[in-house]
Design a protein around this motif. Structure first.
Motif, PDB file in Angstrom:
ATOM      1  N   GLY A 139       0.810  -1.207   0.000  1.00 18.30           N
ATOM      2  CA  GLY A 139       0.000   0.000   0.000  1.00 18.30           C
ATOM      3  C   GLY A 139       0.845   1.259   0.000  1.00 18.30           C
ATOM      4  O   GLY A 139       0.288   2.371  -0.091  1.00 18.30           O
TER       5      GLY A 139
ATOM      6  N   LEU B  31      -4.940   5.181  -5.313  1.00 15.93           N
ATOM      7  CA  LEU B  31      -3.778   5.619  -4.556  1.00 15.93           C
ATOM      8  C   LEU B  31      -3.741   7.134  -4.490  1.00 15.93           C
ATOM      9  O   LEU B  31      -4.084   7.822  -5.469  1.00 15.93           O
TER      10      LEU B  31
ATOM     11  N   ASP C  64      -2.037   3.955  -0.255  1.00 11.66           N
ATOM     12  CA  ASP C  64      -3.408   3.487  -0.469  1.00 11.66           C
ATOM     13  C   ASP C  64      -4.404   4.440   0.210  1.00 11.66           C
ATOM     14  O   ASP C  64      -4.244   4.793   1.380  1.00 11.66           O
TER      15      ASP C  64
END
Length: 459
Positions: free
Chosen positions: A80, A127, A152
């Motif tokens: 992430g 993102l 993320d």
């Protein structure tokens, strides 16, 4: 409940509080999300500048890239947290991107500036990305450097949910406190209406002559209009009483002349016609007397204060003792001093006088007069030791209003007048056989002793 002003205000206040808290919660959530995003962007910008340290200026190519710094966030695949660096045609990526390349089809920001973007991640997740553009070197040998650092967006969503989870209990407590404050405010605000209601009840009971003006400014116009309406009603009642009294007085002279004609007819030997005329005239005179008595009755609301039953009964008994019939009666009077009933003194004198006269006419030897407090009422009783009343007639006599011997027969028109007086004073007349004798009781509202102090004593 639907007709209650209090509950309408409470419901409206509760809806307004709920709407305000909902809007406040939504607004705070948006502000929190923006704040968290600004903090995240600032962190990504710092990381982008830290990654710029990988560039080593100089050399035959003008610049080269060092090994990336160790950071567990960027070493775990699909963690992430990602970065991507492009120096000229050379591309470097964080291990967390694995074999995925962040799209760079958008125009790069101007050298020395950054741009915030939303890019698709390795698994299609959105993102939050910061793209930093720099130039390495000077002049025509300068090489463009493009750094993209992303994280993320789900982490921002989770932070927002956690914030709302912490915020909602406090909003609930705040809503309960505001609702309680609204209830207190409504209760305090509606108190003047309750005060007006209490004064209207006092008007009905006769405790107050008018509502008055010593009320909050918002309800003074209502009180003023009610008082004006009562003034107009009292004036109309006074006019009606005067008209009834004038009409009754107007009948008395013709009736007296009619009785005189009947006497002359009787003297001329027309006894049957004279008796018929006298019967009709006497019945009409009883009705006239009754209407005159009713015209003098003050309603309980109009009664200015109260009267002392013991004092009035003593005066009436003193007068009756001087009559031939009353001189032979044993009058027994029992009434505590200071006892006061809420009734006009003239009305109580008339009602009690009628009861005492009835008792005197039917008593054998004794008439007992008593007054006593009973709760918030005063009970005045008159009892003789006579034969009483047949049960069939007693049932008829105990009816209220005009049904109490409206024809003037039996117990006479006195009881009908007494019933009217007591009813106007919002009291109750109770009649019963006492075995022996006959018992009449007046149940009247009590009044404070000082209520009778301003009235003149009858002699």
């Amino acid at each position: 409940m639907i007709r209650s002003i209090r509950w309408r205000l409470v419901l409206a206040g509760a809806l307004a509080i709920a709407l305000a808290l909902a809007l406040s919660g939504m607004g705070l959530a948006v502000l929190f999300e923006r704040h968290v995003e600004r903090v995240a962007v600032a962190d990504l910008q710092d990381r982008a500048l830290a990654l710029a340290a990988m560039v080593q200026p100089g050399g035959a190519a003008g610049a080269s890239l060092r090994a990336p710094p160790d950071d567990p966030l960027y070493d775990q695949p699909f963690s992430g947290h990602y970065w991507q660096l492009m120096l000229g045609d050379e591309l470097r990526r964080s291990r967390s991107l694995w074999d995925y390349t962040l799209p760079g089809d958008q125009a790069a920001p101007r050298p020395g500036q950054s741009a915030v973007r939303t890019l698709p991640g390795p698994r299609g997740e959105p993102l939050l990305a910061v793209e930093q553009s720099l130039m390495v070197g000077r002049g025509p040998d300068a090489v463009p450097l493009r750094i993209v650092v992303a994280s993320d967006r789900d982490e921002l969503v989770l932070a927002r949910r956690g914030f709302l989870g912490d915020l909602l209990p406090y909003l609930g407590l705040l809503g309960a406190a505001l609702l309680l404050a609204s209830w207190v405010q409504i209760t305090v605000g509606l108190r003047p209406l309750g005060q007006v209601g209490g004064r209207v009840a006092a008007l009905v009971s006769g405790a107050r002559p008018r509502i008055g003006q010593d009320l909050p400014a918002e309800v003074v116009p209502l009180a003023t209009q009610i008082d004006k309406l009562l003034d107009a009603r009292d004036r109309e009642l006074d006019r009606a009483r005067h008209r009834a009294a004038n009409l009754a007085h107007g009948f008395k002279t013709p009736l007296q002349a009619l009785l005189g004609d009947a006497a002359r007819l009787r003297g001329n030997g027309e006894a049957e016609i004279a008796r018929s005329i006298e019967t009709v005239a006497n019945q009409m005179r009883r009705h006239v007397d009754r209407e005159l008595a009713r015209a003098r009755i003050q309603s309980g609301r109009n009664a200015p204060g109260g009267s002392e039953p013991g004092w009035i009964a003593a005066k009436l008994v003193g007068v009756l003792r001087r009559t031939p019939l009353g001189a032979g009666i044993d009058w027994r009077l029992s009434a505590p001093s200071g006892l006061c009933a809420r009734i006009d003194p003239d009305d109580l004198t008339e009602a009690l006088g009628a009861l005492l006269e009835n008792a005197m006419r039917h008593a054998r030897e004794t008439v007992q007069v008593a007054a006593r407090p009973e709760g918030n009422r005063v009970v005045i009783s008159v009892q003789d030791d006579g034969p009483g009343v047949p049960e069939a007639d007693l049932e008829r006599l105990t009816r209220r209003g005009l049904s109490l011997d409206p024809s003037g027969e039996g117990q006479g028109i006195g009881l009908a007048v007494v019933a009217d007086i007591v009813d106007a004073a919002q009291g109750e007349l109770r009649l019963a056989n006492a075995h022996p004798g006959f018992l009449a009781e007046l149940h009247l509202d009590a009044a404070p002793p000082e209520a009778a102090s301003s009235f003149p004593k009858y002699s």
